[in-house]
Design a protein around this motif. Structure first.
Motif, mmCIF file in Angstrom:
data_model
loop_
_atom_site.group_PDB
_atom_site.id
_atom_site.type_symbol
_atom_site.label_atom_id
_atom_site.label_comp_id
_atom_site.label_asym_id
_atom_site.label_seq_id
_atom_site.Cartn_x
_atom_site.Cartn_y
_atom_site.Cartn_z
ATOM 1 N N GLN A 9 0.832 -1.211 0.000
ATOM 2 C CA GLN A 9 0.000 0.000 0.000
ATOM 3 C C GLN A 9 0.864 1.258 0.000
ATOM 4 O OE1 GLN A 9 -3.356 0.346 2.763
ATOM 5 N NE2 GLN A 9 -3.469 -1.887 2.893
ATOM 6 N N ILE A 10 1.939 1.214 0.778
ATOM 7 C CA ILE A 10 2.856 2.362 0.823
ATOM 8 C C ILE A 10 3.483 2.586 -0.548
ATOM 9 C CG2 ILE A 10 4.978 3.269 1.855
ATOM 10 C CD1 ILE A 10 4.325 1.534 4.329
ATOM 11 N N GLU A 11 3.900 1.494 -1.192
ATOM 12 C CA GLU A 11 4.497 1.603 -2.526
ATOM 13 C C GLU A 11 3.500 2.169 -3.526
ATOM 14 O OE1 GLU A 11 7.179 -1.129 -5.559
ATOM 15 O OE2 GLU A 11 5.582 -2.071 -4.386
ATOM 16 N N SER A 12 2.239 1.758 -3.399
ATOM 17 C CA SER A 12 1.202 2.251 -4.318
ATOM 18 C C SER A 12 0.967 3.754 -4.157
ATOM 19 C CB SER A 12 -0.111 1.496 -4.100
ATOM 20 O OG SER A 12 -0.671 1.811 -2.833
ATOM 21 N N LEU A 13 1.321 4.301 -2.990
ATOM 22 C CA LEU A 13 1.209 5.741 -2.755
ATOM 23 C C LEU A 13 2.366 6.511 -3.390
ATOM 24 C CD1 LEU A 13 0.134 5.784 1.020
ATOM 25 C CD2 LEU A 13 -1.321 6.270 -0.946
ATOM 26 N N GLY A 14 3.356 5.756 -3.888
ATOM 27 C CA GLY A 14 4.516 6.392 -4.499
ATOM 28 C C GLY A 14 5.596 6.754 -3.504
ATOM 29 N N VAL A 15 5.444 6.273 -2.265
ATOM 30 C CA VAL A 15 6.439 6.553 -1.219
ATOM 31 C C VAL A 15 7.377 5.351 -1.140
ATOM 32 C CG1 VAL A 15 6.819 7.149 1.198
ATOM 33 C CG2 VAL A 15 4.739 7.900 0.044
ATOM 34 N N VAL A 16 8.503 5.439 -1.845
ATOM 35 C CA VAL A 16 9.438 4.313 -1.876
ATOM 36 C C VAL A 16 10.741 4.696 -1.194
ATOM 37 C CG1 VAL A 16 8.435 3.339 -3.968
ATOM 38 C CG2 VAL A 16 10.325 4.962 -4.158
ATOM 39 N N SER A 17 11.397 3.695 -0.620
ATOM 40 C CA SER A 17 12.675 3.916 0.048
ATOM 41 C C SER A 17 13.398 2.583 0.131
ATOM 42 C CB SER A 17 12.462 4.480 1.457
ATOM 43 O OG SER A 17 11.804 3.520 2.272
ATOM 44 N N SER A 18 14.686 2.664 0.422
ATOM 45 C CA SER A 18 15.479 1.451 0.581
ATOM 46 C C SER A 18 14.952 0.618 1.745
ATOM 47 C CB SER A 18 16.947 1.820 0.819
ATOM 48 O OG SER A 18 17.747 0.666 0.924
ATOM 49 N N GLU A 19 14.522 1.285 2.818
ATOM 50 C CA GLU A 19 14.002 0.589 4.005
ATOM 51 C C GLU A 19 12.709 -0.162 3.692
ATOM 52 O OE1 GLU A 19 14.966 3.754 3.948
ATOM 53 O OE2 GLU A 19 16.855 3.508 5.048
ATOM 54 N N LEU A 20 11.863 0.448 2.855
ATOM 55 C CA LEU A 20 10.602 -0.188 2.489
ATOM 56 C C LEU A 20 10.868 -1.500 1.755
ATOM 57 C CD1 LEU A 20 7.490 -0.211 2.069
ATOM 58 C CD2 LEU A 20 7.896 1.068 -0.045
ATOM 59 N N TYR A 21 11.736 -1.463 0.748
ATOM 60 C CA TYR A 21 12.017 -2.682 -0.023
ATOM 61 C C TYR A 21 12.792 -3.702 0.797
ATOM 62 C CZ TYR A 21 10.258 -0.272 -4.136
ATOM 63 O OH TYR A 21 9.446 0.380 -5.037
#
Length: 252
Positions: free
Chosen positions: A45-57
């Motif tokens: 869901q966070i990725e779908s918001l366009g909020v990406v980061s190294s920590e997220l992946y």
């Protein structure tokens, strides 16, 4: 009216940021309680918001790894490293995830220049090199101003030399940033997601099989024809794979 639009935009960005932060916190709680599939849904869901980061992946990779899903875990660790090559946790966990793969592909030997490139230039992403370049440009400008306004000959000499060094480093890091940017845009890589797939010598189903790949293997994409992609693996072998059998890494 213009001020109102700016205010609304600021409020929307604030709410948007809070929403992503809340989702990230919830996802981390799900992960801690070993609800890995629920955690993955929240991270997605966070990725779908366009909020990406190294920590997220990185967290996504961990969640998939806990579920023994080889390809998705490797894919997300690789994405984490694309955003931050210095993410040591992602580097270490990627090593463990790769041990779960079936394909044992021996890499072609690297030249001295390639080894230098990997040990220096590729240690940072083009965004990180760009930030260093900006910092050096500011530092060099300040040092040059200090040189210009200094009265003491020794200080003038010191500020002049250090400003020149800063500008030389600025040029070097700018070249590194441009090089990495060009590499990121022109070098398309992907992870095989099919459990097992036959690589063909031409982009047709009735063409000859040249080798077999399994999930989790990283490939370089050379060309695309219809629903086929021409790939190259680490040992130099080239062939065609159905597009649906892999997932591109450079798709931020």
């Amino acid at each position: 009216m213009k001020k109102l639009l700016i205010l609304l935009l600021f409020v929307a960005q604030s709410v948007f940021s809070q929403s992503a932060d809340e989702l990230f916190t919830q996802a981390n709680e799900k992960y801690k309680s070993e609800q890995y599939e629920e955690a993955i849904k929240l991270y997605d869901q966070i990725e779908s918001l366009g909020v990406v980061s190294s920590e997220l992946y990185y967290n996504l990779g961990n969640s998939y790894y806990k579920l023994n899903k080889v390809a998705p875990s490797i894919y997300n660790y690789e994405k984490a490293l694309l955003l931050d090559p210095l993410n040591e946790d992602a580097q270490n966990n990627l090593v463990f995830a790769k041990r779960l793969t079936i394909d044992n592909i021996e890499e072609l030997p690297k030249s001295v220049l390639q080894k230098i490139d990997e040990s220096i230039v590729k240690k940072l992403s083009y965004n990180q090199w760009s930030m260093i370049s900006v910092g050096l440009s500011v530092l060099g400008s300040l040092l040059f101003l200090l040189f210009y306004f200094a009265y003491s000959p020794s200080r003038k000499r010191l500020f002049f030399v250090t400003s020149m060094i800063s500008f030389l480093l600025l040029i070097t890091t700018s070249i590194f940033a441009f090089k990495e940017y060009s590499f990121a845009k022109n070098n398309v890589e992907a992870i095989v997601f099919a459990e097992e797939t036959e690589i063909k010598n031409a982009p047709t189903l009735n063409s000859e099989n040249v080798f077999t790949l399994h999930e989790g293997t990283k490939v370089k994409v050379l060309d695309t024809v219809d629903n086929w992609r021409k790939i190259k693996i680490a040992d130099g072998k080239v062939g065609w794979i159905i597009s649906n059998d892999l997932k591109l890494l450079n798709n931020f």
